[in-house]
Design a protein around this motif. Sequence first.
Motif, PDB file in Angstrom:
ATOM      1  N   VAL A  62       0.667  -1.170  -0.078  1.00 27.26           N
ATOM      2  CA  VAL A  62      -0.064   0.017   0.096  1.00 27.26           C
ATOM      3  C   VAL A  62       0.954   1.288  -0.120  1.00 27.26           C
ATOM      4  N   ALA A  63       0.668   2.322  -0.862  1.00 26.22           N
ATOM      5  CA  ALA A  63       1.131   3.590  -0.844  1.00 26.22           C
ATOM      6  C   ALA A  63       0.073   4.518  -0.479  1.00 26.22           C
ATOM      7  N   ILE A  64       0.654   5.615   0.105  1.00 25.91           N
ATOM      8  CA  ILE A  64      -0.386   6.644   0.573  1.00 25.91           C
ATOM      9  C   ILE A  64       0.069   8.143  -0.332  1.00 25.91           C
ATOM     10  N   SER A  65      -1.195   8.646  -1.067  1.00 22.84           N
ATOM     11  CA  SER A  65      -0.824  10.064  -1.610  1.00 22.84           C
ATOM     12  C   SER A  65      -1.447  10.765  -0.553  1.00 22.84           C
ATOM     13  N   THR A  66      -1.179  12.182  -0.914  1.00 21.58           N
ATOM     14  CA  THR A  66      -1.171  13.397   0.058  1.00 21.58           C
ATOM     15  C   THR A  66      -2.931  13.623  -0.019  1.00 21.58           C
ATOM     16  N   PHE A  88       0.230   6.599   7.334  1.00 21.83           N
ATOM     17  CA  PHE A  88       1.351   5.665   7.028  1.00 21.83           C
ATOM     18  C   PHE A  88       1.694   5.006   8.232  1.00 21.83           C
ATOM     19  N   ALA A  89       1.787   5.678   9.400  1.00 22.09           N
ATOM     20  CA  ALA A  89       2.288   4.932  10.670  1.00 22.09           C
ATOM     21  C   ALA A  89       1.059   4.000  11.186  1.00 22.09           C
ATOM     22  N   ALA A  90      -0.077   4.424  11.022  1.00 23.17           N
ATOM     23  CA  ALA A  90      -1.105   3.915  11.494  1.00 23.17           C
ATOM     24  C   ALA A  90      -1.439   2.572  10.637  1.00 23.17           C
ATOM     25  N   LEU A  91      -1.340   2.541   9.596  1.00 26.02           N
ATOM     26  CA  LEU A  91      -1.572   1.538   8.869  1.00 26.02           C
ATOM     27  C   LEU A  91      -0.440   0.182   9.154  1.00 26.02           C
ATOM     28  N   SER A  92       0.961   0.732   9.331  1.00 24.06           N
ATOM     29  CA  SER A  92       2.188   0.054   9.532  1.00 24.06           C
ATOM     30  C   SER A  92       1.655  -0.786  11.052  1.00 24.06           C
ATOM     31  N   ARG A  93       1.379   0.200  11.664  1.00 21.93           N
ATOM     32  CA  ARG A  93       1.076  -0.524  13.239  1.00 21.93           C
ATOM     33  C   ARG A  93      -0.171  -1.702  13.117  1.00 21.93           C
ATOM     34  N   GLU A  94      -0.930  -1.629  11.820  1.00 21.99           N
ATOM     35  CA  GLU A  94      -1.973  -2.727  11.708  1.00 21.99           C
ATOM     36  C   GLU A  94      -1.471  -3.880  11.045  1.00 21.99           C
ATOM     37  N   GLY A  95      -0.005  -4.077  10.665  1.00 26.09           N
ATOM     38  CA  GLY A  95       0.673  -4.761   9.992  1.00 26.09           C
ATOM     39  C   GLY A  95       0.671  -4.942   8.328  1.00 26.09           C
ATOM     40  N   VAL A  96      -0.021  -3.658   7.812  1.00 22.59           N
ATOM     41  CA  VAL A  96      -0.141  -3.457   6.546  1.00 22.59           C
ATOM     42  C   VAL A  96       1.597  -3.420   6.002  1.00 22.59           C
ATOM     43  N   ASN A  97       1.463  -3.961   4.763  1.00 19.90           N
ATOM     44  CA  ASN A  97       2.634  -3.782   3.946  1.00 19.90           C
ATOM     45  C   ASN A  97       2.957  -2.579   3.443  1.00 19.90           C
ATOM     46  N   MET A  98       3.791  -1.518   3.651  1.00 20.25           N
ATOM     47  CA  MET A  98       3.617  -0.198   3.139  1.00 20.25           C
ATOM     48  C   MET A  98       4.670   0.002   2.147  1.00 20.25           C
ATOM     49  N   VAL A  99       4.531   1.067   1.054  1.00 16.56           N
ATOM     50  CA  VAL A  99       5.335   1.386   0.379  1.00 16.56           C
ATOM     51  C   VAL A  99       5.791   2.894   0.179  1.00 16.56           C
ATOM     52  N   GLU A 100       6.943   3.433   0.249  1.00 20.30           N
ATOM     53  CA  GLU A 100       7.216   4.723   0.363  1.00 20.30           C
ATOM     54  C   GLU A 100       7.761   5.002  -1.107  1.00 20.30           C
ATOM     55  N   PRO A 101       6.688   5.905  -1.861  1.00 15.12           N
ATOM     56  CA  PRO A 101       6.657   6.152  -3.437  1.00 15.12           C
ATOM     57  C   PRO A 101       7.944   7.383  -3.219  1.00 15.12           C
ATOM     58  N   ARG A 102       8.149   8.174  -2.403  1.00 14.49           N
ATOM     59  CA  ARG A 102       8.925   9.105  -2.409  1.00 14.49           C
ATOM     60  C   ARG A 102      10.658   8.772  -2.133  1.00 14.49           C
ATOM     61  N   MET A 129       7.577   0.748  -9.262  1.00 11.13           N
ATOM     62  CA  MET A 129       7.411   0.236  -7.726  1.00 11.13           C
ATOM     63  C   MET A 129       6.251  -0.958  -7.544  1.00 11.13           C
ATOM     64  N   GLU A 130       6.354  -1.651  -6.622  1.00  8.90           N
ATOM     65  CA  GLU A 130       5.538  -2.950  -6.615  1.00  8.90           C
ATOM     66  C   GLU A 130       4.223  -2.224  -5.601  1.00  8.90           C
ATOM     67  N   ILE A 131       3.348  -1.601  -6.300  1.00  7.30           N
ATOM     68  CA  ILE A 131       2.111  -1.272  -5.408  1.00  7.30           C
ATOM     69  C   ILE A 131       0.768  -1.814  -5.853  1.00  7.30           C
ATOM     70  N   THR A 132       0.263  -2.350  -5.036  1.00 10.19           N
ATOM     71  CA  THR A 132      -1.055  -3.068  -5.010  1.00 10.19           C
ATOM     72  C   THR A 132      -2.413  -2.070  -4.668  1.00 10.19           C
ATOM     73  N   TYR A 133      -2.092  -1.238  -3.725  1.00 11.38           N
ATOM     74  CA  TYR A 133      -3.301  -0.489  -3.477  1.00 11.38           C
ATOM     75  C   TYR A 133      -2.640   1.004  -3.060  1.00 11.38           C
ATOM     76  N   VAL A 134      -3.542   1.926  -3.242  1.00 12.19           N
ATOM     77  CA  VAL A 134      -3.113   3.227  -2.945  1.00 12.19           C
ATOM     78  C   VAL A 134      -4.174   3.903  -2.010  1.00 12.19           C
ATOM     79  N   VAL A 135      -3.792   4.541  -1.205  1.00 13.15           N
ATOM     80  CA  VAL A 135      -4.859   5.405  -0.225  1.00 13.15           C
ATOM     81  C   VAL A 135      -4.776   6.580  -0.685  1.00 13.15           C
ATOM     82  N   VAL A 136      -6.056   7.316  -1.322  1.00 10.78           N
ATOM     83  CA  VAL A 136      -6.266   8.377  -1.773  1.00 10.78           C
ATOM     84  C   VAL A 136      -7.527   9.014  -0.907  1.00 10.78           C
ATOM     85  N   GLY A 137      -7.426  10.553  -0.784  1.00 16.62           N
ATOM     86  CA  GLY A 137      -8.325  11.178  -0.066  1.00 16.62           C
ATOM     87  C   GLY A 137      -8.353  12.760  -0.267  1.00 16.62           C
TER      88      GLY A 137
END
Length: 194
Positions: A62-66, A88-102, A129-137
Amino acid sequence: MRYTTLFILLVTLQGCNTSLHHVSNYPYVEPREQQDAALYVHVDNLSQQLTDDVDLTETDSVAISTVVDLDNLQSSDGFGRQVAEAMFAALSREGVNMVEPRLTGRLQMDPGFGEFSLSRDADLLSTEMEITYVVVGSFQRTTSGRHVNLRLVELSSQAVVSAAYQFIPNMAGATSPRVTSVNGSLQRHEQSVL
């Protein structure tokens, strides 16, 4: 003479003791640290909403956009950037595999400034980048806070897998007004952009 001087000194000190009495009539203002921590409680709630009914595997990333301004999808501010960073921190604590696109993929040494590995310069970033999902908002400002809407989107299909909503009041972290003392009076100011 000695007792008279002592008496005058005591009366003067007593007067100093009551000179700030009028400040106690102001409503309680939470310390800045509690206001900042409140933002992370809201972000944790958002992350739980996004992941509650989603089965992410170990290979999913998972990657997170601004988080952007709903009225201008090409614009954000310190609030939107901080919500994304906290997510980013909250999802990491839940065990989600995070990707840093920057991530630039190298450590750049800049004398006098520091060592850097993050950038928003597309020429410095990895092209694949190996990104399956992205968080947009997005967020929408109101006089009392901000409405925040986030979505977890599968990148390959653009399918919305889950969505989350949270109202974040002005008194939470980056949206809260600053309170300062000016000439013995408390004054509220709009929070400057982080």
